[in-house]
Design a protein around this motif. Structure first.
Motif, mmCIF file in Angstrom:
data_model
loop_
_atom_site.group_PDB
_atom_site.id
_atom_site.type_symbol
_atom_site.label_atom_id
_atom_site.label_comp_id
_atom_site.label_asym_id
_atom_site.label_seq_id
_atom_site.Cartn_x
_atom_site.Cartn_y
_atom_site.Cartn_z
ATOM 1 N N GLY A 209 0.826 -1.191 0.000
ATOM 2 C CA GLY A 209 0.000 0.000 0.000
ATOM 3 C C GLY A 209 0.863 1.243 0.000
ATOM 4 N N LYS A 210 0.256 2.381 0.270
ATOM 5 C CA LYS A 210 0.987 3.642 0.286
ATOM 6 C C LYS A 210 0.521 4.475 1.459
ATOM 7 C CE LYS A 210 2.774 7.249 -2.712
ATOM 8 N NZ LYS A 210 2.948 7.688 -4.108
ATOM 9 N N LEU A 211 1.479 5.160 2.085
ATOM 10 C CA LEU A 211 1.205 5.922 3.288
ATOM 11 C C LEU A 211 1.714 7.351 3.120
ATOM 12 C CD1 LEU A 211 0.090 5.812 6.165
ATOM 13 C CD2 LEU A 211 2.300 4.932 6.928
ATOM 14 N N LEU A 212 0.800 8.314 3.222
ATOM 15 C CA LEU A 212 1.126 9.721 3.049
ATOM 16 C C LEU A 212 0.993 10.454 4.378
ATOM 17 C CD1 LEU A 212 -0.983 10.521 -0.162
ATOM 18 C CD2 LEU A 212 1.388 9.705 -0.061
ATOM 19 N N ALA A 213 1.932 11.353 4.654
ATOM 20 C CA ALA A 213 1.850 12.239 5.814
ATOM 21 C C ALA A 213 1.695 13.660 5.299
ATOM 22 C CB ALA A 213 3.104 12.126 6.670
ATOM 23 N N LEU A 214 0.732 14.413 5.868
ATOM 24 C CA LEU A 214 0.461 15.773 5.430
ATOM 25 C C LEU A 214 0.523 16.711 6.629
ATOM 26 C CD1 LEU A 214 -1.187 13.733 3.483
ATOM 27 C CD2 LEU A 214 -2.491 15.758 2.826
ATOM 28 N N GLU A 232 5.593 9.085 1.598
ATOM 29 C CA GLU A 232 5.738 10.418 1.007
ATOM 30 C C GLU A 232 5.184 11.447 1.973
ATOM 31 O OE1 GLU A 232 4.851 12.666 -3.264
ATOM 32 O OE2 GLU A 232 4.567 10.493 -3.039
ATOM 33 N N ALA A 233 5.888 12.562 2.131
ATOM 34 C CA ALA A 233 5.464 13.643 3.015
ATOM 35 C C ALA A 233 5.080 14.850 2.168
ATOM 36 C CB ALA A 233 6.580 14.014 3.986
ATOM 37 N N LEU A 234 3.888 15.384 2.412
ATOM 38 C CA LEU A 234 3.385 16.500 1.625
ATOM 39 C C LEU A 234 3.211 17.722 2.510
ATOM 40 C CD1 LEU A 234 0.575 14.624 -0.377
ATOM 41 C CD2 LEU A 234 2.980 14.930 -0.997
ATOM 42 N N LYS A 235 3.921 18.779 2.187
ATOM 43 C CA LYS A 235 3.795 20.034 2.924
ATOM 44 C C LYS A 235 2.597 20.798 2.358
ATOM 45 C CE LYS A 235 6.353 24.175 4.387
ATOM 46 N NZ LYS A 235 5.216 25.096 4.103
ATOM 47 N N VAL A 236 1.539 20.878 3.129
ATOM 48 C CA VAL A 236 0.307 21.514 2.672
ATOM 49 C C VAL A 236 -0.319 22.315 3.809
ATOM 50 C CG1 VAL A 236 -0.217 19.770 0.907
ATOM 51 C CG2 VAL A 236 -1.023 19.445 3.268
ATOM 52 N N ASP A 237 -1.153 23.259 3.422
ATOM 53 C CA ASP A 237 -1.992 23.983 4.377
ATOM 54 C C ASP A 237 -3.361 23.320 4.332
ATOM 55 O OD1 ASP A 237 -3.645 25.681 5.777
ATOM 56 O OD2 ASP A 237 -2.977 27.518 4.782
ATOM 57 N N ALA A 238 -3.707 22.619 5.405
ATOM 58 C CA ALA A 238 -4.919 21.801 5.396
ATOM 59 C C ALA A 238 -6.202 22.619 5.347
ATOM 60 C CB ALA A 238 -4.942 20.898 6.627
ATOM 61 N N VAL A 242 -8.637 22.552 -1.842
ATOM 62 C CA VAL A 242 -8.315 22.259 -3.243
ATOM 63 C C VAL A 242 -6.818 22.015 -3.411
ATOM 64 C CG1 VAL A 242 -8.321 23.170 -5.586
ATOM 65 C CG2 VAL A 242 -10.321 23.513 -4.108
ATOM 66 N N ASP A 243 -6.005 22.820 -2.742
ATOM 67 C CA ASP A 243 -4.556 22.631 -2.826
ATOM 68 C C ASP A 243 -4.155 21.253 -2.280
ATOM 69 O OD1 ASP A 243 -4.377 25.170 -3.833
ATOM 70 O OD2 ASP A 243 -3.667 26.088 -1.969
ATOM 71 N N GLY A 267 -9.090 24.361 12.811
ATOM 72 C CA GLY A 267 -10.377 24.206 12.154
ATOM 73 C C GLY A 267 -10.286 24.340 10.649
ATOM 74 N N ASN A 268 -11.411 24.133 9.990
ATOM 75 C CA ASN A 268 -11.539 24.308 8.535
ATOM 76 C C ASN A 268 -10.664 23.356 7.730
ATOM 77 O OD1 ASN A 268 -13.400 26.517 8.833
ATOM 78 N ND2 ASN A 268 -11.647 27.816 9.351
ATOM 79 N N THR A 269 -10.490 22.147 8.224
ATOM 80 C CA THR A 269 -9.706 21.147 7.485
ATOM 81 C C THR A 269 -10.589 20.010 6.959
ATOM 82 O OG1 THR A 269 -9.222 19.829 9.471
ATOM 83 C CG2 THR A 269 -7.693 21.626 8.940
ATOM 84 N N GLU A 270 -11.890 20.149 7.132
ATOM 85 C CA GLU A 270 -12.793 19.065 6.725
ATOM 86 C C GLU A 270 -12.726 18.800 5.222
ATOM 87 O OE1 GLU A 270 -14.313 20.996 10.437
ATOM 88 O OE2 GLU A 270 -13.712 21.740 8.451
#
Length: 341
Positions: A209-214, A232-238, A242-243, A267-270
């Protein structure tokens, strides 16, 4: 027998302690209760962040705000987030009808595994504020009802380590229930619950499988990647759904995820979670900042066929599973020790 502590609710007949505006934390300890000399409160991440941000990060003002809440409500329930945390302390007295009789004795050190939002509490003094790990050391007492779950503090690890893990032990236990080999799994949030969920997901995937950390913090992601907790690690603003969807889509060749676990403390990460999961997939919301309304209407609004689960802080054997992760994963334990001890 007052199993659920209804007699501790002040002036709201029929309301359970968690929903009550105010509890009576006065002594003496009643027959179905356990009295605890409290040493530390581990405030949940969303609540502590809200308080810290609101008072400008000043430790004295953080302590004052927590004391004000407890003085007013007879429990630690942040009126903004609605959440609380958990505590550690030493058993002082067992009521005659409390089920822990014969299991615990006065002097035993325990961590409560039910929320502070339903735990009658008195703070006599705040001794220290540890803003980096969401903990306050206090002198005071608390009462655990007959229905309240707890764990004896292990002797093979520091209190701060076990407290940090037990505070969120429901999260990896529920991940263990839902992750299967071959799945693509994303964990949003690189804090303590996120790290434990990643460790359990990696174990459950069995290298298939594949495991992502955000996370928004590159430093936190680098720490997870360094010990192999993600593929894989993804630098994102949750908060930017859309991003996040575009980043996850790129990492999964457009397939998205079978399971998304939201451990964010803001908040606002739904929508980030919902847009990152494939149709027919599952999202587990462990974040205390989650809005049911936003999640439900958001899924409907984008036509997403997704199963949404609210993470239950209780899963059978959750404390043992979580402590076992720390005992059997040296790099995970080292990460926790570097952050929380």
């Amino acid at each position: 027998m007052d199993t659920y502590g209804l007699s501790r609710v002040v002036a709201e007949k029929g309301v359970l302690p968690q929903r009550a505006r105010k509890l009576d934390p006065s002594l003496p300890c009643r027959e179905a209760e356990l009295l605890i000399d409290v040493e530390s409160l581990n405030i949940d991440a969303a609540s502590f962040k809200q308080i810290k941000d609101d008072v400008g990060g000043d430790p004295a003002r953080i302590a004052g705000r927590i004391q004000d809440i407890v003085r007013e409500r007879g429990k630690m329930q942040n009126p903004v987030t609605g959440s609380g945390g958990m505590l550690i302390g030493r058993v002082k007295e067992l009521g005659a009808k409390h089920p822990a009789n014969g299991v615990l004795k006065p002097g035993d050190r325990i961590a409560t595994l039910v929320s502070l939002t339903l735990t009658p509490l008195v703070i006599e003094e705040v001794k220290a504020v540890h803003a980096d790990i969401d903990r306050v050391d206090i002198r005071g007492h608390a009462l655990l009802f007959a229905s309240g779950i707890y764990a004896k503090l292990p002797e093979d690890m520091p209190d701060t380590l076990s407290l940090a893990a037990l505070d969120v032990c429901g999260a990896p236990a529920l991940v263990a229930r839902h992750v299967r080999p071959g799945m693509t799994v994303a964990v949003l949030g690189a804090g303590k619950s996120g790290a434990l969920c990643l460790a359990q997901a990696r174990r459950s995937l069995e290298s298939r499988g594949k495991l992502l950390a955000l996370d928004i913090s590159q430093k936190a992601l680098d720490a997870l990647s360094a010990i192999g907790l993600c593929d894989e690690a993804l630098k994102v603003d949750a908060t930017q759904g859309v991003d996040v969807m575009e980043a996850v889509s790129k990492a999964t060749n457009g397939q998205l995820c079978d399971l998304v676990v939201n451990c964010a403390s803001v908040g606002n990460t739904e929508m980030a979670s919902l847009l990152s999961v494939k149709d027919g997939g599952t999202v587990i919301f462990f974040s205390m900042a989650t809005s049911f309304t936003t999640a439900a209407l958001g899924a409907e609004g984008v036509g997403k066929d997704v199963t949404m689960l609210v993470g239950n802080g209780y899963v059978p054997n959750h404390a043992a599973l979580t402590l076992d992760l720390l005992r059997t994963e040296p790099s995970l334990r080292q990460l926790f020790e570097s952050r929380y001890v």
